[in-house]
Design an enzyme around this catalytic site. Structure first.
Site, PDB file in Angstrom:
ATOM      1  N   ARG A  29       0.814  -1.225   0.000  1.00  0.00           N
ATOM      2  CA  ARG A  29       0.000   0.000   0.000  1.00  0.00           C
ATOM      3  C   ARG A  29       0.849   1.277   0.000  1.00  0.00           C
ATOM      4  NH1 ARG A  29      -3.419  -2.506   4.928  1.00  0.00           N
ATOM      5  NH2 ARG A  29      -1.487  -3.702   5.072  1.00  0.00           N
ATOM      6  N   ALA A 447      41.830  45.496  -4.363  1.00  0.00           N
ATOM      7  CA  ALA A 447      40.576  45.067  -4.990  1.00  0.00           C
ATOM      8  C   ALA A 447      40.811  44.745  -6.460  1.00  0.00           C
ATOM      9  CB  ALA A 447      39.532  46.160  -4.836  1.00  0.00           C
TER      10      ALA A 447
HETATM   11  C1  UD1 Z   1      -1.472  -6.222  11.333  1.00  0.00           C
HETATM   12  C2  UD1 Z   1      -2.317  -7.149  12.202  1.00  0.00           C
HETATM   13  C3  UD1 Z   1      -3.595  -6.406  12.606  1.00  0.00           C
HETATM   14  C4  UD1 Z   1      -3.249  -5.134  13.331  1.00  0.00           C
HETATM   15  C5  UD1 Z   1      -2.298  -4.266  12.490  1.00  0.00           C
HETATM   16  C6  UD1 Z   1      -1.800  -3.125  13.349  1.00  0.00           C
HETATM   17  C7  UD1 Z   1      -1.892  -9.438  11.468  1.00  0.00           C
HETATM   18  C8  UD1 Z   1      -2.433 -10.597  10.700  1.00  0.00           C
HETATM   19  N1  UD1 Z   1      -2.640  -8.357  11.476  1.00  0.00           N
HETATM   20  O1  UD1 Z   1      -2.197  -5.933  10.152  1.00  0.00           O
HETATM   21  O2  UD1 Z   1      -4.403  -7.241  13.459  1.00  0.00           O
HETATM   22  O3  UD1 Z   1      -4.434  -4.418  13.633  1.00  0.00           O
HETATM   23  O4  UD1 Z   1      -1.166  -5.031  12.066  1.00  0.00           O
HETATM   24  O5  UD1 Z   1      -1.028  -2.237  12.605  1.00  0.00           O
HETATM   25  O6  UD1 Z   1      -0.847  -9.561  12.050  1.00  0.00           O
HETATM   26  N2  UD1 Z   1       5.188  -8.797   7.886  1.00  0.00           N
HETATM   27  C9  UD1 Z   1       6.213  -9.700   7.726  1.00  0.00           C
HETATM   28  N3  UD1 Z   1       6.004 -10.793   6.966  1.00  0.00           N
HETATM   29  C10 UD1 Z   1       4.808 -11.076   6.380  1.00  0.00           C
HETATM   30  C11 UD1 Z   1       3.768 -10.139   6.558  1.00  0.00           C
HETATM   31  C12 UD1 Z   1       3.980  -9.022   7.321  1.00  0.00           C
HETATM   32  O7  UD1 Z   1       7.311  -9.500   8.254  1.00  0.00           O
HETATM   33  O8  UD1 Z   1       4.700 -12.120   5.731  1.00  0.00           O
HETATM   34  C13 UD1 Z   1       5.430  -7.584   8.700  1.00  0.00           C
HETATM   35  C14 UD1 Z   1       5.259  -6.296   7.937  1.00  0.00           C
HETATM   36  O9  UD1 Z   1       6.494  -5.889   7.390  1.00  0.00           O
HETATM   37  C15 UD1 Z   1       4.765  -5.328   9.007  1.00  0.00           C
HETATM   38  C16 UD1 Z   1       4.069  -6.238  10.013  1.00  0.00           C
HETATM   39  O10 UD1 Z   1       4.481  -7.552   9.733  1.00  0.00           O
HETATM   40  O11 UD1 Z   1       5.822  -4.672   9.647  1.00  0.00           O
HETATM   41  C17 UD1 Z   1       2.562  -6.139   9.903  1.00  0.00           C
HETATM   42  O12 UD1 Z   1       2.177  -6.444   8.576  1.00  0.00           O
HETATM   43  P1  UD1 Z   1       1.084  -5.584   7.823  1.00  0.00           P
HETATM   44  O13 UD1 Z   1       0.947  -6.142   6.470  1.00  0.00           O
HETATM   45  O14 UD1 Z   1       1.350  -4.147   7.962  1.00  0.00           O
HETATM   46  O15 UD1 Z   1      -0.205  -6.017   8.664  1.00  0.00           O
HETATM   47  P2  UD1 Z   1      -1.548  -5.191   8.868  1.00  0.00           P
HETATM   48  O16 UD1 Z   1      -2.436  -5.454   7.725  1.00  0.00           O
HETATM   49  O17 UD1 Z   1      -1.237  -3.794   9.178  1.00  0.00           O
HETATM   50 MG    MG Z   2       0.478  -2.627   9.135  1.00  0.00          MG
END
Ligand code: UD1
Ligand code: MG
Length: 490
Positions: A29, A447
């Site tokens: 995103r 100068a």
């Molecule tokens: C996540 C939470 C959600 C919470 C929100 C808060 C989960 C399933 N959901 O959603 O409940 O309300 O954060 O901000 O956990 N990441 C990895 N590997 C992956 C996927 C993600 O390292 O395979 C890391 C991302 O880099 C990020 C974090 O995990 O730093 C969260 O991932 P993101 O995709 O932002 O999750 P949200 O949809 O925000």
């Molecule tokens: Mg997030």
């Protein structure tokens, strides 16, 4: 918030705390070529805040899970190693969800003999505003309630995009449902999961093994371990924070700008508490690593970046940017100056419209004025370069006057050469000094001189051609023009 603190209540429940930072996601995103966690908030990438926080709070290993743009994230962490170490980087080669991300850190977290009996702090990589105080409160809540899993939650007016915290009839947490999986009834819930967890380590890795990607995104959700704990009658605690500023998870550029503003406000508030005057904090930008002495005054639209240090009672006027530079006490900086990697000693006066480039030192009470550019130049105590000059690779002694329009010609197209101007020299306006060249102590340069050879001490260096005045020539020229064109001006 729960008041108990981690240090005061050392019970067997708490054991060691390790930490896992999930920083492998692409951040689709964000629509960026750069991994999400490298996007900066107030001058520092998000992952820096998360790693620094984990390092301060954890007393066992810290694992950082990288994946998308792993090499870039690794390189960055290596640059910052001094501030963040020790930590372990583990790679999640396929991004299969947050549960899968934490699983990659298993060997690091379990490597310590006591790890299985310990607790694991898990942080999303995209919540850089989270404070140490809140994380310590979360750990204290986990400890005092003897929980297996403790989550941080908050109430949002607009919970869109976040996982919802679903509670039972007695208010007990039952599960977390992701936004995309939530039913109509669940979507109405305004209590959200912040993405900060403390989990009993052995429970954590046992349950991660049994996770199933049965959801809209087909991912292994870390958040499913909450429901798993509940179904095993294990205690799940939730700490609700009402500071919604610190819980933002950055998923897009709009979130990034909100976090930027909040972080800047936080830093500005800190320096005001420390005795610095900010004439308009909403228009002042100070990076977290900057240090400012008391009674200094920052005018609107000043930016202080990187490892900058400002002494006491300095005045920095509007539209000035100071990066990785050190200013002494009582330094006056006028409007619209740029400083990069320079040292300015006590009582110096800079600007307006001065450009100080890397390797420059402005000694005590020296003055750099309008439209003056300095690079790798040492301007001695009490010396002045007040107008329209370029001084590069130059060493200037004390009490020197550099006249308007002076240029050190330090580059011949092949090499950079040095200019040395000794104490008490007077350089007349519009002079050029062709480096390498030395002007001896007390010399005067007339100068308009082009200095091509060394000038001895106390000598007058002059290279002008003799002036000639042609009596009446101007009048005759004007008359001639009028005759040819009676409409001509002048
Ligand atoms: C996540 C939470 C959600 C919470 C929100 C808060 C989960 C399933 N959901 O959603 O409940 O309300 O954060 O901000 O956990 N990441 C990895 N590997 C992956 C996927 C993600 O390292 O395979 C890391 C991302 O880099 C990020 C974090 O995990 O730093 C969260 O991932 P993101 O995709 O932002 O999750 P949200 O949809 O925000
Ligand atoms: Mg997030």
């Amino acid at each position: 918030m729960n008041e108990a603190s981690l240090e005061t209540g050392e019970s067997s429940h708490m054991n060691k705390v390790s930490a896992v930072i999930m920083a492998a996601g692409q951040g689709t995103r964000m629509k960026s070529a750069m991994p999400k966690v490298l996007h900066a908030v107030a001058g520092k990438p998000m992952v820096w805040y998360m790693a620094a926080l984990a390092r301060r709070v954890a007393d066992s290993s810290v694992a950082i899970v990288v994946g998308h743009g792993a090499d870039q994230v690794r390189d960055y962490l290596q640059q910052e190693e001094q501030a963040l170490a020790p930590y372990f980087v583990v790679e999640q080669t396929e991004r299969l969800g947050t549960g899968h991300a934490v699983q990659q850190a298993r060997s690091v977290v379990m490597a310590k003999a006591e790890a299985g009996a310990g607790h694991c702090l898990i942080l999303n990589g995209d919540t850089p505003l989270l404070t140490e105080e809140t994380v310590r409160a979360l750990l204290a809540c986990h400890q005092s309630t003897q929980a297996t899993v403790t989550i941080l939650t908050t109430q949002l007016d607009n919970p869109d995009g976040y996982g919802r915290v679903i509670r039972g009839p007695q208010g007990q947490v039952i599960k977390i449902v992701e936004d995309r999986d939530a039913s109509v009834d669940e979507k109405v819930v305004q209590e959200v999961n912040v993405g900060t967890y403390v989990v009993n380590t052995s429970f954590l890795f046992h349950s991660l093994e049994t996770l199933k990607p049965q959801n809209v995104q087909g991912e292994y959700y870390l958040t499913d371990i909450i429901g798993m704990a509940v179904s095993q009658s294990l205690r799940v605690s939730a700490l609700v924070t009402n500071d919604t500023n610190e819980t933002i998870g950055i998923n897009n550029r709009e979130h990034l700008s909100i976090a930027e503003k909040e972080m800047r406000n936080r830093v500005c508030r800190h320096w005001m508490q420390e005795g610095v005057t900010l004439l308009d904090p909403s228009r002042t930008s100070i990076d977290p690593g900057v240090i400012i002495g008391r009674d200094s005054v920052l005018y609107p639209d000043v930016r202080l970046e990187g490892a900058t240090v400002i002494g006491e009672a300095c005045h920095v006027r509007s539209h000035t940017r100071i990066t990785n530079s050190t200013l002494g006490d009582h330094v006056q900086v006028e409007d619209s100056c740029v400083f990069n990697d320079v040292i300015v000693e006590n009582g110096a006066n800079i600007g307006p419209f001065a450009h100080l480039r890397p390797g420059t030192i402005i000694r005590k009470k020296a003055k750099v004025g309008n439209f003056v550019e300095l690079k790798k130049t040492d301007l001695g105590e009490g010396s002045k370069a007040n107008h329209l000059s370029y001084l590069g690779d130059t060493i200037i002694g004390r009490q020197v006057n550099i006249g308007a329009g002076t240029i050190t010609c330090n580059y011949d197209g092949f090499r950079k050469e040095k200019t040395i101007i000794e104490d008490n020299v007077f350089i007349g306006s519009d002079s050029q000094l062709i480096a390498p060249v030395t002007v001896g102590q007390g010399a005067i340069i007339a100068a308009g001189t082009t200095v091509t050879q060394d000038v001895p001490s106390e000598a007058l260096g002059i290279s002008r051609s003799t002036q000639m005045n042609k009596e009446g020539a101007a009048k005759r020229k004007r008359a001639l023009h009028h005759k040819q064109d009676p409409e001509a001006k002048n």
